[in-house]
Scaffold this motif. Structure first.
Motif, PDB file in Angstrom:
ATOM      1  N   VAL A 142      13.837  82.973  38.947  1.00  0.00           N
ATOM      2  CA  VAL A 142      14.867  83.915  38.521  1.00  0.00           C
ATOM      3  C   VAL A 142      14.602  84.295  37.078  1.00  0.00           C
ATOM      4  N   GLU A 143      14.642  85.588  36.791  1.00  0.00           N
ATOM      5  CA  GLU A 143      14.492  86.032  35.405  1.00  0.00           C
ATOM      6  C   GLU A 143      15.755  85.658  34.636  1.00  0.00           C
ATOM      7  N   VAL A 144      15.583  84.865  33.605  1.00  0.00           N
ATOM      8  CA  VAL A 144      16.718  84.430  32.796  1.00  0.00           C
ATOM      9  C   VAL A 144      16.972  85.475  31.718  1.00  0.00           C
ATOM     10  N   THR A 145      18.094  86.156  31.830  1.00  0.00           N
ATOM     11  CA  THR A 145      18.428  87.234  30.902  1.00  0.00           C
ATOM     12  C   THR A 145      19.021  86.651  29.611  1.00  0.00           C
ATOM     13  N   PRO A 146      19.074  87.449  28.542  1.00  0.00           N
ATOM     14  CA  PRO A 146      19.724  86.973  27.306  1.00  0.00           C
ATOM     15  C   PRO A 146      21.164  86.522  27.540  1.00  0.00           C
ATOM     16  N   GLY A 147      21.875  87.213  28.424  1.00  0.00           N
ATOM     17  CA  GLY A 147      23.246  86.816  28.717  1.00  0.00           C
ATOM     18  C   GLY A 147      23.307  85.431  29.356  1.00  0.00           C
ATOM     19  N   MET A 148      22.384  85.168  30.274  1.00  0.00           N
ATOM     20  CA  MET A 148      22.311  83.844  30.905  1.00  0.00           C
ATOM     21  C   MET A 148      21.970  82.777  29.868  1.00  0.00           C
ATOM     22  N   HIS A 168      23.630  59.945  31.138  1.00  0.00           N
ATOM     23  CA  HIS A 168      22.668  60.639  32.000  1.00  0.00           C
ATOM     24  C   HIS A 168      23.090  62.094  32.218  1.00  0.00           C
ATOM     25  N   PHE A 169      24.400  62.321  32.308  1.00  0.00           N
ATOM     26  CA  PHE A 169      24.860  63.690  32.462  1.00  0.00           C
ATOM     27  C   PHE A 169      24.704  64.462  31.162  1.00  0.00           C
ATOM     28  N   LEU A 170      24.947  63.807  30.019  1.00  0.00           N
ATOM     29  CA  LEU A 170      24.715  64.458  28.736  1.00  0.00           C
ATOM     30  C   LEU A 170      23.242  64.837  28.584  1.00  0.00           C
ATOM     31  N   ALA A 171      22.374  63.975  29.063  1.00  0.00           N
ATOM     32  CA  ALA A 171      20.942  64.289  29.022  1.00  0.00           C
ATOM     33  C   ALA A 171      20.634  65.495  29.898  1.00  0.00           C
ATOM     34  N   GLN A 172      21.277  65.556  31.067  1.00  0.00           N
ATOM     35  CA  GLN A 172      21.077  66.702  31.954  1.00  0.00           C
ATOM     36  C   GLN A 172      21.532  67.994  31.273  1.00  0.00           C
ATOM     37  N   ALA A 173      22.631  67.908  30.530  1.00  0.00           N
ATOM     38  CA  ALA A 173      23.115  69.075  29.796  1.00  0.00           C
ATOM     39  C   ALA A 173      22.109  69.508  28.729  1.00  0.00           C
ATOM     40  N   LEU A 174      21.459  68.530  28.098  1.00  0.00           N
ATOM     41  CA  LEU A 174      20.424  68.865  27.117  1.00  0.00           C
ATOM     42  C   LEU A 174      19.252  69.577  27.794  1.00  0.00           C
ATOM     43  N   TYR A 175      18.791  69.017  28.897  1.00  0.00           N
ATOM     44  CA  TYR A 175      17.667  69.637  29.609  1.00  0.00           C
ATOM     45  C   TYR A 175      18.016  71.051  30.068  1.00  0.00           C
ATOM     46  N   PHE A 176      19.292  71.288  30.301  1.00  0.00           N
ATOM     47  CA  PHE A 176      19.744  72.594  30.768  1.00  0.00           C
ATOM     48  C   PHE A 176      19.434  73.696  29.764  1.00  0.00           C
ATOM     49  N   VAL A 177      19.400  73.374  28.470  1.00  0.00           N
ATOM     50  CA  VAL A 177      19.200  74.415  27.458  1.00  0.00           C
ATOM     51  C   VAL A 177      17.717  74.688  27.183  1.00  0.00           C
ATOM     52  N   ARG A 178      16.837  74.071  27.934  1.00  0.00           N
ATOM     53  CA  ARG A 178      15.407  74.334  27.716  1.00  0.00           C
ATOM     54  C   ARG A 178      15.044  75.795  27.946  1.00  0.00           C
ATOM     55  N   ARG A 179      15.846  76.482  28.783  1.00  0.00           N
ATOM     56  CA  ARG A 179      15.552  77.889  29.081  1.00  0.00           C
ATOM     57  C   ARG A 179      16.457  78.844  28.303  1.00  0.00           C
ATOM     58  N   ALA A 180      17.241  78.296  27.370  1.00  0.00           N
ATOM     59  CA  ALA A 180      18.098  79.146  26.538  1.00  0.00           C
ATOM     60  C   ALA A 180      17.272  79.801  25.437  1.00  0.00           C
ATOM     61  N   ASP A 181      17.901  80.713  24.699  1.00  0.00           N
ATOM     62  CA  ASP A 181      17.235  81.354  23.562  1.00  0.00           C
ATOM     63  C   ASP A 181      16.808  80.246  22.597  1.00  0.00           C
ATOM     64  N   PRO A 182      15.509  80.099  22.315  1.00  0.00           N
ATOM     65  CA  PRO A 182      15.043  78.940  21.555  1.00  0.00           C
ATOM     66  C   PRO A 182      15.566  78.848  20.130  1.00  0.00           C
ATOM     67  N   VAL A 183      15.869  79.971  19.497  1.00  0.00           N
ATOM     68  CA  VAL A 183      16.289  79.899  18.088  1.00  0.00           C
ATOM     69  C   VAL A 183      17.664  79.232  17.942  1.00  0.00           C
ATOM     70  N   PRO A 184      18.727  79.746  18.556  1.00  0.00           N
ATOM     71  CA  PRO A 184      20.013  79.055  18.429  1.00  0.00           C
ATOM     72  C   PRO A 184      20.033  77.710  19.135  1.00  0.00           C
ATOM     73  N   ALA A 185      19.284  77.584  20.231  1.00  0.00           N
ATOM     74  CA  ALA A 185      19.250  76.309  20.946  1.00  0.00           C
ATOM     75  C   ALA A 185      18.596  75.229  20.093  1.00  0.00           C
ATOM     76  N   LEU A 186      17.518  75.574  19.407  1.00  0.00           N
ATOM     77  CA  LEU A 186      16.850  74.621  18.516  1.00  0.00           C
ATOM     78  C   LEU A 186      17.802  74.132  17.428  1.00  0.00           C
ATOM     79  N   ALA A 187      18.499  75.076  16.822  1.00  0.00           N
ATOM     80  CA  ALA A 187      19.413  74.711  15.736  1.00  0.00           C
ATOM     81  C   ALA A 187      20.479  73.738  16.222  1.00  0.00           C
ATOM     82  N   TRP A 188      20.966  73.956  17.442  1.00  0.00           N
ATOM     83  CA  TRP A 188      22.023  73.084  17.965  1.00  0.00           C
ATOM     84  C   TRP A 188      21.478  71.711  18.360  1.00  0.00           C
TER      85      TRP A 188
END
Length: 217
Positions: A142-148, A168-188
């Protein structure tokens, strides 16, 4: 699968939930109506609980989700998410259906969820995140759009702000952001203070992935 084959397997009790989903994928609205007919005919319970206290596969819930999908598409599944008893079946079906429309509904549900009440993997918000990961890693991609991407990061922040008591669920939430916009995700991700080994490993892995994405962009 033919209609006669589905009916025969239902009578012999050899069906699986995946069979119902595949049947609607193949036959559309007509498939959904046939599943509804079989649900009523065989008295499939929504929760899989029989009168004697024993449990079986909750075909009633899966059948209702498949019928809603056959009749109205993924929007029919969105309507089911408001029912606490049936939402888990709608989430699971959305995960298997996949595609941008299904993922958009899953993201919206996860953003609106009350994460302060999520403590175990069985809780609906946790199920939503699991289903999102499943849908996003589907075979077709699936193409991950900026909105996603923005929604993914907001959901991860909601989970961490709620202090969900499951590393373990918190870790899953972290892994979830691997496909987010890297700039704001990195900062967080960089500002998170973790000491549990599971979270330390997850943070390290996610930071590496996000830095690779940022370098490519």
């Amino acid at each position: 699968m033919k209609f006669t084959t589905l009916a025969r397997r239902a009578a012999k009790d050899t069906l699986e939930a995946e069979d119902l989903i595949a049947f609607v994928q193949e036959h559309g609205a007509e498939g959904g109506e046939e599943i509804e007919r079989l649900r009523i005919l065989h008295g499939w319970p929504d929760d899989g609980l029989l009168g004697d206290g024993s449990r079986v596969v909750p075909f009633g819930g899966w059948a209702k989700a498949c019928t809603a999908w056959g009749r109205q598409g993924v929007e029919g599944l969105r309507d089911m998410l408001g029912d606490p008893q049936l939402a888990v079946f709608a989430l699971g079906t959305l995960a298997d259906v996949g595609g941008p429309a299904a993922i958009a509904i899953l993201l919206d549900f996860a953003e609106r969820a009350d994460w302060s009440r999520a403590g175990t993997p069985r809780d609906l918000p946790c199920q939503a995140l699991y289903c999102l990961n499943t849908a996003l890693s589907g075979k077709t991609g699936v193409e991950v759009t900026p909105g996603m991407q923005a929604s993914m990061l907001r959901i991860a922040k909601l989970i961490w702000d709620a202090r969900v008591p499951n590393v373990h669920f918190l870790a899953q939430a972290l892994y979830f952001v691997r496909r987010a916009d890297p700039v704001p995700a990195l900062a967080w991700v960089e500002q998170l203070r973790v000491d549990d080994p599971v979270l330390v490993d997850a943070q390290r892995s996610v930071l590496k992935r996000l830095k690779e994405h940022a370098a490519r962009d």
